[in-house]
Scaffold this motif. Structure first.
Motif, mmCIF file in Angstrom:
data_model
loop_
_atom_site.group_PDB
_atom_site.id
_atom_site.type_symbol
_atom_site.label_atom_id
_atom_site.label_comp_id
_atom_site.label_asym_id
_atom_site.label_seq_id
_atom_site.Cartn_x
_atom_site.Cartn_y
_atom_site.Cartn_z
ATOM 1 N N ILE A 138 -8.362 12.663 1.357
ATOM 2 C CA ILE A 138 -8.954 11.644 2.232
ATOM 3 C C ILE A 138 -8.588 10.248 1.736
ATOM 4 O O ILE A 138 -8.338 9.338 2.530
ATOM 5 C CB ILE A 138 -10.487 11.829 2.335
ATOM 6 N N TRP A 139 -8.517 10.073 0.419
ATOM 7 C CA TRP A 139 -8.054 8.783 -0.118
ATOM 8 C C TRP A 139 -6.636 8.494 0.367
ATOM 9 O O TRP A 139 -6.318 7.357 0.733
ATOM 10 C CB TRP A 139 -8.096 8.780 -1.644
ATOM 11 N N ALA A 140 -5.784 9.498 0.355
ATOM 12 C CA ALA A 140 -4.400 9.319 0.816
ATOM 13 C C ALA A 140 -4.375 8.947 2.295
ATOM 14 O O ALA A 140 -3.625 8.053 2.708
ATOM 15 C CB ALA A 140 -3.588 10.585 0.567
ATOM 16 N N ALA A 163 3.746 5.726 -2.880
ATOM 17 C CA ALA A 163 4.957 6.558 -2.916
ATOM 18 C C ALA A 163 5.703 6.473 -4.243
ATOM 19 O O ALA A 163 6.151 7.486 -4.762
ATOM 20 C CB ALA A 163 5.897 6.154 -1.777
ATOM 21 N N ILE A 164 5.825 5.291 -4.795
ATOM 22 C CA ILE A 164 6.641 5.113 -6.001
ATOM 23 C C ILE A 164 5.821 5.218 -7.285
ATOM 24 O O ILE A 164 6.205 5.899 -8.225
ATOM 25 C CB ILE A 164 7.379 3.757 -5.952
ATOM 26 N N PHE A 165 4.677 4.554 -7.314
ATOM 27 C CA PHE A 165 3.888 4.479 -8.542
ATOM 28 C C PHE A 165 2.722 5.462 -8.574
ATOM 29 O O PHE A 165 1.964 5.500 -9.538
ATOM 30 C CB PHE A 165 3.371 3.056 -8.760
ATOM 31 N N LYS A 166 2.556 6.214 -7.479
ATOM 32 C CA LYS A 166 1.458 7.187 -7.372
ATOM 33 C C LYS A 166 0.095 6.522 -7.560
ATOM 34 O O LYS A 166 -0.823 7.094 -8.144
ATOM 35 C CB LYS A 166 1.630 8.342 -8.376
ATOM 36 N N LYS A 167 -0.010 5.289 -7.090
ATOM 37 C CA LYS A 167 -1.270 4.536 -7.154
ATOM 38 C C LYS A 167 -1.782 4.331 -5.737
ATOM 39 O O LYS A 167 -1.088 3.787 -4.883
ATOM 40 C CB LYS A 167 -1.056 3.157 -7.795
ATOM 41 N N ASN A 168 -2.997 4.763 -5.489
ATOM 42 C CA ASN A 168 -3.640 4.544 -4.204
ATOM 43 C C ASN A 168 -4.494 3.283 -4.354
ATOM 44 O O ASN A 168 -5.578 3.322 -4.934
ATOM 45 C CB ASN A 168 -4.483 5.763 -3.822
ATOM 46 N N LEU A 169 -3.985 2.171 -3.834
ATOM 47 C CA LEU A 169 -4.664 0.885 -4.033
ATOM 48 C C LEU A 169 -6.015 0.821 -3.328
ATOM 49 O O LEU A 169 -6.933 0.166 -3.824
ATOM 50 C CB LEU A 169 -3.756 -0.262 -3.588
ATOM 51 N N ILE A 170 -6.138 1.494 -2.201
ATOM 52 C CA ILE A 170 -7.434 1.522 -1.507
ATOM 53 C C ILE A 170 -8.457 2.244 -2.385
ATOM 54 O O ILE A 170 -9.588 1.786 -2.533
ATOM 55 C CB ILE A 170 -7.310 2.194 -0.118
ATOM 56 N N LEU A 203 0.830 -1.212 0.000
ATOM 57 C CA LEU A 203 0.000 0.000 0.000
ATOM 58 C C LEU A 203 0.862 1.260 0.000
ATOM 59 O O LEU A 203 0.598 2.210 -0.756
ATOM 60 C CB LEU A 203 -0.930 0.018 1.220
ATOM 61 N N LEU A 204 1.898 1.272 0.826
ATOM 62 C CA LEU A 204 2.752 2.461 0.927
ATOM 63 C C LEU A 204 3.624 2.654 -0.306
ATOM 64 O O LEU A 204 3.746 3.770 -0.817
ATOM 65 C CB LEU A 204 3.617 2.376 2.186
ATOM 66 N N LEU A 205 4.232 1.574 -0.796
ATOM 67 C CA LEU A 205 5.108 1.698 -1.970
ATOM 68 C C LEU A 205 4.327 2.027 -3.236
ATOM 69 O O LEU A 205 4.803 2.805 -4.067
ATOM 70 C CB LEU A 205 5.928 0.427 -2.166
ATOM 71 N N ALA A 206 3.153 1.441 -3.390
ATOM 72 C CA ALA A 206 2.339 1.749 -4.569
ATOM 73 C C ALA A 206 2.017 3.234 -4.601
ATOM 74 O O ALA A 206 2.040 3.870 -5.657
ATOM 75 C CB ALA A 206 1.058 0.925 -4.569
#
Length: 181
Positions: free
Chosen positions: A115-117, A94-101, A89-92
């Motif tokens: 709020i998503w972040a 921070a690195i890929f700018k993807k919020n998996l949630i 969750l954190l690397l996606a």
């Protein structure tokens, strides 16, 4: 129903532990995870990455438990899985700018970007905490207590966390109908 299906290996692990011991329960959990993947593949011809990851982790840690006859390995398995979720969750983000949630929940709710972040970070923190709690219970209490906690404690903590998240999100949620107008 999906919730129960996802818990299938854990429930069988619990039952096998109560009927036999940790080693039989571990073998049952491994077999149940393989069966779960087989069923998903048979029904949908596709298996989610998370299920594959779970299989690899149970095979490695469960296999080590059975081969070395050391229950410590299976006790580490939930922590490794939870920490892996937190890191992904954190690397996606921070690195890929993807919020998996957000990717998983965007069809159900609409939220402002900050709020998503925050939601993504809170889930990562929750998974990190769950991993730490697992190790605390696993190595400070009996195996019986750990097995009970693994099923009921984790489920209870997850339920409380989801309810708290819902209460926090309620004030930020935008009505989908308002956005479509």
């Amino acid at each position: 129903m999906k919730f129960l299906f996802d818990l299938f290996p854990v429930i069988l692990f619990f039952i096998a532990f109560k009927a036999y011991d940790i080693y039989v329960a571990t073998a049952v959990a491994i077999a149940a995870t393989f069966a779960q993947i087989g069923w998903v593949w048979f029904r949908h011809r596709k298996v989610e990455t998370m299920l594959w990851v779970s299989l690899v982790i149970i095979a490695i840690f469960g296999g080590a438990t059975l081969i070395l006859q050391d229950e410590s390995f299976i006790k580490w398995k939930p922590s490794v899985l939870y920490w892996l979720f937190a890191v992904v969750l954190l690397l996606a983000h921070a690195i890929f700018k993807k919020n998996l949630i957000r990717i998983m929940m965007k069809e159900q709710i609409v939220l402002p970007e900050p709020i998503w972040a925050r939601l993504n970070a809170s889930w990562a923190a929750f998974f990190a905490m769950m991993g730490a709690i697992n190790l605390y219970v696993a190595f400070n209490f009996s195996t019986e207590t750990w097995v009970n906690f693994k099923l009921f404690g984790f489920m209870g903590l997850m339920l409380v966390f989801i309810v708290l998240q819902g209460l926090m999100l309620n004030r930020y949620m935008e009505d989908k109908e308002d956005n479509e107008a």
